[in-house]
Design a protein around this motif. Structure first.
Motif, PDB file in Angstrom:
ATOM      1  N   ASN A 139      49.386  39.649  35.646  1.00 16.14           N
ATOM      2  CA  ASN A 139      47.982  39.275  35.810  1.00 16.14           C
ATOM      3  C   ASN A 139      47.847  37.938  36.534  1.00 16.14           C
ATOM      4  O   ASN A 139      47.025  37.778  37.432  1.00 16.14           O
ATOM      5  CB  ASN A 139      47.306  39.234  34.436  1.00 16.14           C
ATOM      6  N   MET A 140      48.693  36.970  36.152  1.00 15.37           N
ATOM      7  CA  MET A 140      48.675  35.658  36.815  1.00 15.37           C
ATOM      8  C   MET A 140      49.093  35.785  38.281  1.00 15.37           C
ATOM      9  O   MET A 140      48.511  35.147  39.161  1.00 15.37           O
ATOM     10  CB  MET A 140      49.596  34.668  36.097  1.00 15.37           C
ATOM     11  N   LEU A 141      50.112  36.602  38.556  1.00 21.03           N
ATOM     12  CA  LEU A 141      50.533  36.827  39.948  1.00 21.03           C
ATOM     13  C   LEU A 141      49.433  37.522  40.739  1.00 21.03           C
ATOM     14  O   LEU A 141      49.184  37.188  41.896  1.00 21.03           O
ATOM     15  CB  LEU A 141      51.826  37.642  39.994  1.00 21.03           C
ATOM     16  N   GLY A 142      48.775  38.490  40.121  1.00 22.17           N
ATOM     17  CA  GLY A 142      47.669  39.179  40.784  1.00 22.17           C
ATOM     18  C   GLY A 142      46.524  38.240  41.104  1.00 22.17           C
ATOM     19  O   GLY A 142      45.868  38.370  42.142  1.00 22.17           O
ATOM     20  N   LEU A 188      43.898  43.844  37.810  1.00 25.25           N
ATOM     21  CA  LEU A 188      42.782  43.063  37.266  1.00 25.25           C
ATOM     22  C   LEU A 188      42.816  41.641  37.805  1.00 25.25           C
ATOM     23  O   LEU A 188      41.764  41.055  38.103  1.00 25.25           O
ATOM     24  CB  LEU A 188      42.824  43.042  35.737  1.00 25.25           C
ATOM     25  N   GLY A 189      44.015  41.088  37.951  1.00 24.05           N
ATOM     26  CA  GLY A 189      44.153  39.750  38.530  1.00 24.05           C
ATOM     27  C   GLY A 189      43.681  39.705  39.970  1.00 24.05           C
ATOM     28  O   GLY A 189      42.968  38.785  40.383  1.00 24.05           O
ATOM     29  N   VAL A 190      44.061  40.705  40.756  1.00 22.56           N
ATOM     30  CA  VAL A 190      43.645  40.757  42.167  1.00 22.56           C
ATOM     31  C   VAL A 190      42.128  40.894  42.262  1.00 22.56           C
ATOM     32  O   VAL A 190      41.472  40.167  43.019  1.00 22.56           O
ATOM     33  CB  VAL A 190      44.342  41.920  42.920  1.00 22.56           C
ATOM     34  N   VAL A 191      41.558  41.800  41.482  1.00 19.75           N
ATOM     35  CA  VAL A 191      40.102  42.002  41.506  1.00 19.75           C
ATOM     36  C   VAL A 191      39.380  40.725  41.082  1.00 19.75           C
ATOM     37  O   VAL A 191      38.382  40.335  41.703  1.00 19.75           O
ATOM     38  CB  VAL A 191      39.697  43.194  40.612  1.00 19.75           C
ATOM     39  N   SER A 192      39.895  40.053  40.051  1.00 20.99           N
ATOM     40  CA  SER A 192      39.240  38.824  39.596  1.00 20.99           C
ATOM     41  C   SER A 192      39.241  37.764  40.692  1.00 20.99           C
ATOM     42  O   SER A 192      38.279  37.008  40.848  1.00 20.99           O
ATOM     43  CB  SER A 192      39.907  38.283  38.330  1.00 20.99           C
ATOM     44  N   HIS A 193      40.320  37.713  41.472  1.00 17.33           N
ATOM     45  CA  HIS A 193      40.409  36.758  42.578  1.00 17.33           C
ATOM     46  C   HIS A 193      39.314  37.049  43.609  1.00 17.33           C
ATOM     47  O   HIS A 193      38.591  36.142  44.031  1.00 17.33           O
ATOM     48  CB  HIS A 193      41.789  36.838  43.231  1.00 17.33           C
ATOM     49  N   LEU A 194      39.212  38.305  44.004  1.00 12.62           N
ATOM     50  CA  LEU A 194      38.238  38.665  45.033  1.00 12.62           C
ATOM     51  C   LEU A 194      36.803  38.442  44.561  1.00 12.62           C
ATOM     52  O   LEU A 194      35.975  37.908  45.306  1.00 12.62           O
ATOM     53  CB  LEU A 194      38.441  40.118  45.465  1.00 12.62           C
TER      54      LEU A 194
END
Length: 191
Positions: free
Chosen positions: A38-41, A116-122
């Protein structure tokens, strides 16, 4: 947003998704790897920026980032779009399948945590002044609110003084509201 805010947004999102649902069937190893994923994402979309938080954690990261920069077309291009989201999903899924014999964890949970991490970033970058090119290759950056002047700048007081503390309070509330489930999960899975 700064790397640490992206990490906090991602962990808050993961907590909000996982805490209300029964997590008794997950091993502690899966939980640890999923949190790491999640952190990496949360940092992965900034792979297109040599000064990004992800590259600072990797030996020779700045050099790798500079090599990848032209491939991604610069910061906040393909890696910050729906197309980039799909690419991150496919590549990470293939990678997890490739290492599934080595990792003795539930790779589906790990993959969802990463995504989820990637989506949260975007989504969180959508609230910044620059916005996000969700529809890449169409050269339009979308943001919330639509009026650019109302969005905040990366590293600004709004991010550091309002968003970050607000996320910490949200995490505290999630853990308070679901502390019995979290303690039960830890009791069940730590031996």
């Amino acid at each position: 947003m700064t790397g640490r805010t992206h990490d906090l947004v991602a962990s808050t999102e993961l907590s909000a998704v996982v805490a209300p649902h029964p997590i008794g069937s997950m091993t502690l190893a899966t939980a640890f790897v999923a949190f790491t994923a999640n952190m990496l994402g949360a940092l992965a979309p900034d792979i297109d920026q040599s000064t990004g938080a992800l590259w600072k954690k990797v030996r020779f990261g700045a050099i790798l980032g500079k090599l990848l920069y032209p491939i991604f077309g610069g910061h906040r291009h393909i890696s910050h779009s729906i197309l980039g989201l799909v690419l991150f999903g496919v590549v990470s899924k293939l990678f997890l399948i490739l290492i599934s014999n080595v990792l003795i964890v539930d790779i589906e949970i790990v993959w969802w945590a990463f995504m989820l991490g990637v989506v949260s970033h975007l989504v969180s970058d959508t609230f910044t002044h620059s916005g996000v090119p969700w529809l890449f290759p169409i050269p339009v950056k979308l943001g919330i609110p639509p009026i650019k002047a109302l969005r905040f700048h990366t590293g600004s007081f709004v991010e550091k003084g309002i968003v970050f503390p607000g996320l910490i309070l949200t995490n505290m509330w999630i853990f308070y509201a679901y502390h019995k489930d979290i303690i039960e999960f830890l009791r069940t899975n730590i031996k």
